[in-house]
Design a protein around this motif. Structure first.
Motif, PDB file in Angstrom:
ATOM      1  N   GLY A 231       0.771  -1.230   0.000  1.00 37.13           N
ATOM      2  CA  GLY A 231       0.000   0.000   0.000  1.00 37.13           C
ATOM      3  C   GLY A 231       0.801   1.278   0.000  1.00 37.13           C
ATOM      4  N   THR A 232       2.111   1.184  -0.130  1.00 29.75           N
ATOM      5  CA  THR A 232       2.949   2.385  -0.121  1.00 29.75           C
ATOM      6  C   THR A 232       2.734   3.231  -1.365  1.00 29.75           C
ATOM      7  N   CYS A 233       2.517   2.585  -2.505  1.00 35.65           N
ATOM      8  CA  CYS A 233       2.360   3.289  -3.781  1.00 35.65           C
ATOM      9  C   CYS A 233       1.124   2.768  -4.511  1.00 35.65           C
ATOM     10  N   ASP A 234       0.617   3.595  -5.417  1.00 37.95           N
ATOM     11  CA  ASP A 234      -0.454   3.178  -6.323  1.00 37.95           C
ATOM     12  C   ASP A 234       0.091   2.855  -7.712  1.00 37.95           C
ATOM     13  N   VAL A 235       1.199   3.459  -8.070  1.00 43.19           N
ATOM     14  CA  VAL A 235       1.864   3.241  -9.360  1.00 43.19           C
ATOM     15  C   VAL A 235       3.365   3.210  -9.092  1.00 43.19           C
ATOM     16  N   VAL A 236       4.061   2.292  -9.775  1.00 46.05           N
ATOM     17  CA  VAL A 236       5.522   2.264  -9.671  1.00 46.05           C
ATOM     18  C   VAL A 236       6.112   2.065 -11.060  1.00 46.05           C
ATOM     19  N   LEU A 237       7.069   2.925 -11.413  1.00 53.29           N
ATOM     20  CA  LEU A 237       7.889   2.715 -12.603  1.00 53.29           C
ATOM     21  C   LEU A 237       9.119   1.945 -12.154  1.00 53.29           C
ATOM     22  N   ALA A 238       9.368   0.811 -12.784  1.00 55.00           N
ATOM     23  CA  ALA A 238      10.460  -0.046 -12.311  1.00 55.00           C
ATOM     24  C   ALA A 238      11.153  -0.715 -13.479  1.00 55.00           C
ATOM     25  N   GLY A 239      12.422  -1.006 -13.276  1.00 54.74           N
ATOM     26  CA  GLY A 239      13.185  -1.701 -14.305  1.00 54.74           C
ATOM     27  C   GLY A 239      14.669  -1.591 -14.066  1.00 54.74           C
ATOM     28  N   GLY A 240      15.424  -1.494 -15.135  1.00 53.24           N
ATOM     29  CA  GLY A 240      16.871  -1.413 -15.021  1.00 53.24           C
ATOM     30  C   GLY A 240      17.466  -0.659 -16.182  1.00 53.24           C
ATOM     31  N   ALA A 241      18.636  -0.054 -15.961  1.00 59.45           N
ATOM     32  CA  ALA A 241      19.360   0.674 -16.995  1.00 59.45           C
ATOM     33  C   ALA A 241      20.847   0.462 -16.775  1.00 59.45           C
ATOM     34  N   GLU A 242      21.558   0.125 -17.831  1.00 62.29           N
ATOM     35  CA  GLU A 242      22.997  -0.133 -17.718  1.00 62.29           C
ATOM     36  C   GLU A 242      23.705   0.295 -18.992  1.00 62.29           C
ATOM     37  N   ALA A 243      24.856   0.944 -18.822  1.00 64.16           N
ATOM     38  CA  ALA A 243      25.708   1.320 -19.953  1.00 64.16           C
ATOM     39  C   ALA A 243      27.145   1.243 -19.482  1.00 64.16           C
ATOM     40  N   ALA A 244      27.613   0.033 -19.249  1.00 60.96           N
ATOM     41  CA  ALA A 244      28.938  -0.172 -18.658  1.00 60.96           C
ATOM     42  C   ALA A 244      29.930  -0.777 -19.640  1.00 60.96           C
ATOM     43  N   VAL A 245      29.655  -0.638 -20.938  1.00 58.08           N
ATOM     44  CA  VAL A 245      30.589  -1.158 -21.939  1.00 58.08           C
ATOM     45  C   VAL A 245      31.671  -0.107 -22.162  1.00 58.08           C
ATOM     46  N   SER A 246      32.575  -0.015 -21.209  1.00 58.02           N
ATOM     47  CA  SER A 246      33.669   0.942 -21.260  1.00 58.02           C
ATOM     48  C   SER A 246      34.988   0.183 -21.097  1.00 58.02           C
ATOM     49  N   PRO A 247      36.101   0.776 -21.506  1.00 54.02           N
ATOM     50  CA  PRO A 247      37.361   0.026 -21.540  1.00 54.02           C
ATOM     51  C   PRO A 247      37.759  -0.634 -20.228  1.00 54.02           C
ATOM     52  N   SER A 248      37.669   0.058 -19.110  1.00 54.83           N
ATOM     53  CA  SER A 248      38.127  -0.556 -17.864  1.00 54.83           C
ATOM     54  C   SER A 248      37.236  -1.719 -17.455  1.00 54.83           C
ATOM     55  N   MET A 249      35.918  -1.571 -17.605  1.00 53.28           N
ATOM     56  CA  MET A 249      35.008  -2.657 -17.247  1.00 53.28           C
ATOM     57  C   MET A 249      35.218  -3.862 -18.146  1.00 53.28           C
ATOM     58  N   MET A 250      35.381  -3.608 -19.433  1.00 54.15           N
ATOM     59  CA  MET A 250      35.563  -4.715 -20.372  1.00 54.15           C
ATOM     60  C   MET A 250      36.906  -5.407 -20.155  1.00 54.15           C
ATOM     61  N   ALA A 251      37.930  -4.626 -19.829  1.00 52.96           N
ATOM     62  CA  ALA A 251      39.224  -5.239 -19.545  1.00 52.96           C
ATOM     63  C   ALA A 251      39.134  -6.136 -18.315  1.00 52.96           C
ATOM     64  N   GLY A 252      38.398  -5.664 -17.297  1.00 49.86           N
ATOM     65  CA  GLY A 252      38.251  -6.461 -16.091  1.00 49.86           C
ATOM     66  C   GLY A 252      37.457  -7.729 -16.328  1.00 49.86           C
ATOM     67  N   LEU A 253      36.364  -7.639 -17.087  1.00 46.61           N
ATOM     68  CA  LEU A 253      35.571  -8.825 -17.387  1.00 46.61           C
ATOM     69  C   LEU A 253      36.354  -9.817 -18.238  1.00 46.61           C
ATOM     70  N   ALA A 254      37.155  -9.282 -19.166  1.00 50.66           N
ATOM     71  CA  ALA A 254      37.989 -10.173 -19.985  1.00 50.66           C
ATOM     72  C   ALA A 254      39.035 -10.878 -19.125  1.00 50.66           C
ATOM     73  N   ALA A 255      39.640 -10.138 -18.213  1.00 49.78           N
ATOM     74  CA  ALA A 255      40.653 -10.738 -17.339  1.00 49.78           C
ATOM     75  C   ALA A 255      40.044 -11.822 -16.452  1.00 49.78           C
ATOM     76  N   ALA A 256      38.771 -11.652 -16.101  1.00 47.66           N
ATOM     77  CA  ALA A 256      38.092 -12.652 -15.268  1.00 47.66           C
ATOM     78  C   ALA A 256      37.654 -13.869 -16.062  1.00 47.66           C
ATOM     79  N   GLY A 257      37.818 -13.830 -17.372  1.00 48.48           N
ATOM     80  CA  GLY A 257      37.431 -14.958 -18.208  1.00 48.48           C
ATOM     81  C   GLY A 257      35.946 -15.048 -18.469  1.00 48.48           C
ATOM     82  N   ALA A 258      35.221 -13.929 -18.271  1.00 49.97           N
ATOM     83  CA  ALA A 258      33.763 -13.975 -18.415  1.00 49.97           C
ATOM     84  C   ALA A 258      33.286 -13.751 -19.841  1.00 49.97           C
ATOM     85  N   LEU A 259      34.115 -13.113 -20.686  1.00 50.15           N
ATOM     86  CA  LEU A 259      33.672 -12.679 -22.005  1.00 50.15           C
ATOM     87  C   LEU A 259      34.075 -13.651 -23.104  1.00 50.15           C
ATOM     88  N   SER A 260      33.230 -13.728 -24.131  1.00 46.22           N
ATOM     89  CA  SER A 260      33.577 -14.473 -25.340  1.00 46.22           C
ATOM     90  C   SER A 260      34.765 -13.812 -26.029  1.00 46.22           C
TER      91      SER A 260
END
Length: 411
Positions: free
Chosen positions: A183-212
């Motif tokens: 009962g806290t709200c009558d309407v809620v806008l909900a979801g997700g947003a991400e834009a983390a395809v940047s060099p440092s993040m991709m380098a870290g994910l690659a180093a972790a062996g997570a990426l194709s």
């Protein structure tokens, strides 16, 4: 303790901005056709992994949001605001006349504005502290997609950002449903947003062996459940849903696109990045979501799997689905098309799951050519499959062993 009565949160508005397109209709056509979006990414040139799934270049946030507004925002915020505006148009509510104090916003995000962080860190190193932008923190913050969506539509109720790694979008929807149920709200806008395809993040994910590492043929790199998969392809995007109590939505004559009828969350408590090989935590989340919805595994006709195309994750998830749901459900992973949009993935895939229920069609898994023999589920391949079941599952799992599962039902 007596279990709570099942509660259905009506979804009356949908909005998407993903590598598969800008807008729900464009996304759905691309996902049904199973045409992958991964391609070489100039921003990643010279890195061990130099390709990704980007929102199409025709996406122009300045044209939609206004040049000055778009200039102030981090890319994850831009994506979230455009998706939220589409969802509001779809739901038929007029934000200029609603009681904003009864409207909440819950947005999931995993990493914040990584491109803004990298840019301003470089400026700090090269030019000094006095040259760092005063807009740095508002463009970087994990919470700013939720904050700006509220500013844009006058939502003055609870404003929350949730961060459960790649489960964030689904967690946000579960939290939003609770705001309606209590009962806290009558309407809620909900979801997700991400834009983390940047060099440092991709380098870290690659180093972790997570990426194709399929740099020679990026379009075939995201291949969930395929025997030749070698990691996920990072993507960006946003998905926003408008949630209302079902009785309220029907009383105002809204078009109900479907319902969020169950939510379950859990932790593996096993490893920081690898899934529990036995899938105990994920299985607990599935069972909790089913119990919350008052359903059994036999009621589920479709599963939109987390299905990232990692070697360990896909097999562990397949075993969870088989044990908790059974062999009859039609399973797909839309990440074969969109790549892995990380903190936005769960919300984006919740939209796809609702569209599957609405249309009676389950999209095929792109790039699935040779099913891993250890995957003991009924994967949809080649073409969309007609499914008549009125209930579906949407799985989301993240680093840290964080699991979030949604039960979605037809209107």
């Amino acid at each position: 303790m007596t279990p709570p009565r099942p509660f259905r949160a009506a979804v009356t508005g949908l909005g998407l901005v993903t590598p598969a397109g800008v807008g729900v209709d464009e996304n759905w056509k691309r996902v049904l056709s199973a045409v992958p979006t991964a391609s070489a990414d100039p921003a990643l040139a010279g890195l061990p992994v130099d390709f990704s799934c980007r929102v199409p270049p025709e996406f122009d946030p300045a044209a939609v949001l206004g040049r000055r507004t778009a200039w102030r925002l981090g890319r994850h915020v831009q994506l979230g605001m455009v998706a939220a505006r589409e969802a509001l148009r779809d739901c038929g509510l007029d934000s200029s006349t609603w009681d904003g104090a009864r409207v909440g916003v819950v947005m999931g995000n995993s990493l914040g504005g990584t491109a803004a962080f990298e840019q301003q860190h470089q400026i700090l190193r090269e030019k000094g502290a006095s040259s760092v932008s005063p807009l740095f923190l508002p463009s970087y913050g994990v919470n700013m997609a939720a904050g700006y969506v509220a500013i844009d539509c006058g939502a003055r109720g609870p404003n929350l950002a949730v961060s459960t790694a790649c489960a964030s979008g689904s967690t946000a929807l579960g939290v939003a449903r609770d705001l309606l149920r209590n009962g806290t709200c009558d309407v809620v806008l909900a979801g997700g947003a991400e834009a983390a395809v940047s060099p440092s993040m991709m380098a870290g994910l690659a180093a972790a062996g997570a990426l194709s590492r399929r740099s020679r043929d990026p379009a075939t790199a995201s291949r969930p459940f395929d025997a030749d998969r070698d990691g996920f392809v990072a993507g960006e995007g946003a998905g926003v849903l408008v949630l209302e109590r079902e009785a309220d939505a029907r009383a105002r004559g809204a078009r109900v696109r479907g319902c969020i009828s169950g939510y379950g969350a859990s932790a593996d408590a096993v490893h920081d990045t690898a899934p529990d090989p036995e899938g105990a935590g994920a299985r607990n989340a599935v069972r909790a979501a089913l119990a919350d919805a008052g359903l059994s595994g036999a009621d589920i006709g479709h599963v939109n799997a987390h299905g990232t195309a990692t070697r360990l994750g896909d097999v562990a998830e397949a075993h969870v689905i088989r044990r908790a749901i059974g062999a009859a459900a039609a399973v797909t992973s839309t990440k074969g098309v969109t790549g892995h949009c990380m903190g936005a993935a769960g919300a984006i895939e919740a939209v796809f799951t609702l569209l599957a229920l609405e249309s009676g069609l389950v999209p095929p898994t792109a790039n699935l050519e040779r099913l891993d023999p250890e995957v003991d589920c009924d994967l949809v391949q080649g073409a969309p499959r007609p499914v008549t079941s009125g209930a579906a599952l949407n799985n989301s799992f993240g680093f840290g062993g964080q699991n979030a599962v949604l039960v979605l039902t037809a209107a």
